[in-house]
Motif scaffolding. Structure first.
Motif, PDB file in Angstrom:
ATOM      1  N   MET A   1       0.345  -1.173   0.052  1.00  0.00           N
ATOM      2  CA  MET A   1       0.416   0.187  -0.403  1.00  0.00           C
ATOM      3  C   MET A   1       0.798   1.037  -0.207  1.00  0.00           C
ATOM      4  O   MET A   1       1.614   1.185   0.447  1.00  0.00           O
ATOM      5  N   ARG A   2       0.021   2.405  -0.705  1.00  0.00           N
ATOM      6  CA  ARG A   2       1.414   3.448  -0.788  1.00  0.00           C
ATOM      7  C   ARG A   2      -0.349   4.734  -1.329  1.00  0.00           C
ATOM      8  O   ARG A   2      -0.813   4.697  -1.574  1.00  0.00           O
ATOM      9  N   ILE A   3       1.365   5.793  -0.322  1.00  0.00           N
ATOM     10  CA  ILE A   3      -0.043   6.869  -1.300  1.00  0.00           C
ATOM     11  C   ILE A   3       0.128   7.151  -3.052  1.00  0.00           C
ATOM     12  O   ILE A   3       1.471   7.029  -3.288  1.00  0.00           O
ATOM     13  N   VAL A   4      -1.031   7.406  -3.450  1.00  0.00           N
ATOM     14  CA  VAL A   4      -0.529   7.386  -5.277  1.00  0.00           C
ATOM     15  C   VAL A   4      -0.445   8.918  -5.595  1.00  0.00           C
ATOM     16  O   VAL A   4      -0.368   8.555  -7.099  1.00  0.00           O
ATOM     17  N   GLY A   5      -0.819   9.797  -4.784  1.00  0.00           N
ATOM     18  CA  GLY A   5      -0.729  10.651  -5.654  1.00  0.00           C
ATOM     19  C   GLY A   5      -0.650  12.270  -4.423  1.00  0.00           C
ATOM     20  O   GLY A   5      -0.335  11.623  -3.370  1.00  0.00           O
ATOM     21  N   GLY A   6      -0.067  13.550  -5.029  1.00  0.00           N
ATOM     22  CA  GLY A   6      -0.031  14.670  -4.467  1.00  0.00           C
ATOM     23  C   GLY A   6       1.601  14.168  -3.841  1.00  0.00           C
ATOM     24  O   GLY A   6       2.699  14.055  -3.879  1.00  0.00           O
ATOM     25  N   ALA A   7       1.999  15.065  -2.709  1.00  0.00           N
ATOM     26  CA  ALA A   7       2.886  15.646  -1.993  1.00  0.00           C
ATOM     27  C   ALA A   7       3.692  14.078  -1.558  1.00  0.00           C
ATOM     28  O   ALA A   7       4.981  14.270  -1.391  1.00  0.00           O
ATOM     29  N   TRP A   8       2.844  13.381  -1.398  1.00  0.00           N
ATOM     30  CA  TRP A   8       3.359  12.564  -0.155  1.00  0.00           C
ATOM     31  C   TRP A   8       3.563  11.057  -1.502  1.00  0.00           C
ATOM     32  O   TRP A   8       3.418  10.110  -0.909  1.00  0.00           O
ATOM     33  N   ARG A   9       3.384  11.123  -2.755  1.00  0.00           N
ATOM     34  CA  ARG A   9       3.541  10.618  -3.906  1.00  0.00           C
ATOM     35  C   ARG A   9       4.420   9.076  -3.151  1.00  0.00           C
ATOM     36  O   ARG A   9       5.374   9.373  -3.246  1.00  0.00           O
ATOM     37  N   GLY A  10       3.575   8.029  -3.952  1.00  0.00           N
ATOM     38  CA  GLY A  10       4.868   6.760  -3.599  1.00  0.00           C
ATOM     39  C   GLY A  10       5.284   6.157  -1.995  1.00  0.00           C
ATOM     40  O   GLY A  10       5.714   5.244  -1.738  1.00  0.00           O
ATOM     41  N   ARG A  11       4.888   7.086  -1.230  1.00  0.00           N
ATOM     42  CA  ARG A  11       5.018   6.983   0.572  1.00  0.00           C
ATOM     43  C   ARG A  11       4.141   5.828   1.032  1.00  0.00           C
ATOM     44  O   ARG A  11       3.161   5.281   0.386  1.00  0.00           O
ATOM     45  N   ALA A  60      -5.945   5.735   4.371  1.00  0.00           N
ATOM     46  CA  ALA A  60      -5.370   5.273   3.398  1.00  0.00           C
ATOM     47  C   ALA A  60      -5.910   6.439   3.539  1.00  0.00           C
ATOM     48  O   ALA A  60      -5.092   7.990   1.942  1.00  0.00           O
ATOM     49  N   LEU A  61      -7.155   6.383   3.124  1.00  0.00           N
ATOM     50  CA  LEU A  61      -8.383   7.236   2.154  1.00  0.00           C
ATOM     51  C   LEU A  61      -7.688   9.152   2.524  1.00  0.00           C
ATOM     52  O   LEU A  61      -7.614   9.928   2.624  1.00  0.00           O
ATOM     53  N   ALA A  62      -8.079   9.232   4.150  1.00  0.00           N
ATOM     54  CA  ALA A  62      -8.029  10.991   4.323  1.00  0.00           C
ATOM     55  C   ALA A  62      -6.411  10.975   4.209  1.00  0.00           C
ATOM     56  O   ALA A  62      -6.476  12.804   4.197  1.00  0.00           O
ATOM     57  N   LEU A  63      -5.031  10.116   3.999  1.00  0.00           N
ATOM     58  CA  LEU A  63      -3.963  10.307   3.858  1.00  0.00           C
ATOM     59  C   LEU A  63      -4.171  10.649   2.794  1.00  0.00           C
ATOM     60  O   LEU A  63      -3.033  11.540   2.296  1.00  0.00           O
ATOM     61  N   GLU A  64      -4.119  10.124   2.194  1.00  0.00           N
ATOM     62  CA  GLU A  64      -4.153  10.301   0.597  1.00  0.00           C
ATOM     63  C   GLU A  64      -5.036  12.066   0.366  1.00  0.00           C
ATOM     64  O   GLU A  64      -4.421  12.916  -0.336  1.00  0.00           O
ATOM     65  N   ALA A  65      -5.966  12.261   1.106  1.00  0.00           N
ATOM     66  CA  ALA A  65      -6.565  13.479   0.944  1.00  0.00           C
ATOM     67  C   ALA A  65      -5.545  14.683   1.368  1.00  0.00           C
ATOM     68  O   ALA A  65      -5.169  16.225   0.564  1.00  0.00           O
ATOM     69  N   LEU A  66      -5.340  14.041   2.512  1.00  0.00           N
ATOM     70  CA  LEU A  66      -4.351  15.067   3.211  1.00  0.00           C
ATOM     71  C   LEU A  66      -2.279  15.328   1.875  1.00  0.00           C
ATOM     72  O   LEU A  66      -2.098  16.517   1.776  1.00  0.00           O
ATOM     73  N   SER A  67      -2.287  14.292   1.334  1.00  0.00           N
ATOM     74  CA  SER A  67      -0.900  14.168   0.572  1.00  0.00           C
ATOM     75  C   SER A  67      -1.350  15.574  -0.829  1.00  0.00           C
ATOM     76  O   SER A  67      -0.683  15.869  -1.420  1.00  0.00           O
ATOM     77  N   ARG A  68      -2.590  15.785  -0.907  1.00  0.00           N
ATOM     78  CA  ARG A  68      -3.391  15.969  -2.141  1.00  0.00           C
ATOM     79  C   ARG A  68      -3.640  17.315  -1.596  1.00  0.00           C
ATOM     80  O   ARG A  68      -4.403  17.960  -2.974  1.00  0.00           O
ATOM     81  N   GLY A  69      -3.535  17.799  -0.632  1.00  0.00           N
ATOM     82  CA  GLY A  69      -4.009  19.385  -0.567  1.00  0.00           C
ATOM     83  C   GLY A  69      -5.716  19.914   0.534  1.00  0.00           C
ATOM     84  O   GLY A  69      -5.695  20.624   0.940  1.00  0.00           O
ATOM     85  N   ALA A  70      -6.071  18.050   1.255  1.00  0.00           N
ATOM     86  CA  ALA A  70      -7.078  19.108   2.316  1.00  0.00           C
ATOM     87  C   ALA A  70      -6.145  19.279   3.686  1.00  0.00           C
ATOM     88  O   ALA A  70      -4.761  19.431   3.814  1.00  0.00           O
ATOM     89  N   ALA A  71      -7.146  19.783   4.661  1.00  0.00           N
ATOM     90  CA  ALA A  71      -6.583  20.734   4.720  1.00  0.00           C
ATOM     91  C   ALA A  71      -6.278  19.854   6.406  1.00  0.00           C
ATOM     92  O   ALA A  71      -5.118  20.525   7.478  1.00  0.00           O
TER      93      ALA A  71
END
Length: 184
Positions: A1-11, A60-71
């Motif tokens: 499992m990984r972050i798929v996009g945004g600032a943390w992409r690939g983490r 993972a869903l919340a962290l993906e959102a944060l990676s993509r700019g959620a506050a």
């Protein structure tokens, strides 16, 4: 499992393995979901959003959102395995300053202690009618803002409860994503 996009992409994120029957959203489904949320019909539903993740599992869903700019994000799950994975994944993303984990049953979150949320993820165990109960409790407790977007992941099409209108449905293998909008 990984972050798929945004600032943390690939983490890399910690996955459940055989822990507690958790079923995290697959990377390819998460990527498709966030492509839908990033443009088109819903505009940009993520950037600046306050996110509520019910039945958070690994987070993972919340962290993906944060990676993509959620506050910010609040993750709700009362499972022991989920608590361990959520904590580990928040640490891996260095996101402690923008996240909070509430160890509560998502079907009984109680009253919302702060402003309601703009973007809600609902990923209950499939086929057990837990999503309906969680949404009703979140609405009654003031967790869902007027006009909020709710993304409900299930194994079959869902029937939105009162106060939520179905705006779109997408199917990915055995996963159905229902996009609901809260009444204004």
């Amino acid at each position: 499992m990984r972050i798929v996009g945004g600032a943390w992409r690939g983490r890399a994120l910690a996955g459940p393995g055989a822990a507690g029957g958790l079923r995290p959203t697959q990377d390819r489904v998460r990527e498709s979901l966030f492509n839908v949320l990033a443009g088109g019909r819903f505009g940009d539903a993520v950037t600046g959003a306050r996110v509520l993740d019910l039945f958070a599992g690994t987070g993972a869903l919340a962290l993906e959102a944060l990676s993509r700019g959620a506050a910010e994000a609040v993750l709700v799950d009362d499972g022991r395995a989920a608590a361990r994975l959520i904590a580990e994944n928040i640490r891996a993303c260095h996101a402690a300053d923008r996240t909070r984990h509430l160890r509560r049953d998502a079907r009984r979150p109680g009253p919302c202690p702060e402003a309601p949320f703009d973007l809600v993820f609902l990923d209950p165990p499939y086929g057990k009618s837990l999503g309906e109960a969680a949404l009703a409790a979140a609405q009654a407790g003031g967790w869902i803002a007027p006009g909020a977007l709710v993304v409900w992941e299930e194994s079959a099409p869902v029937t939105p409860p009162a106060g939520l209108a179905l705006r779109d449905t997408r199917r990915y293998g055995d996963t159905t994503l229902a996009f609901l909008e809260a009444s204004a």
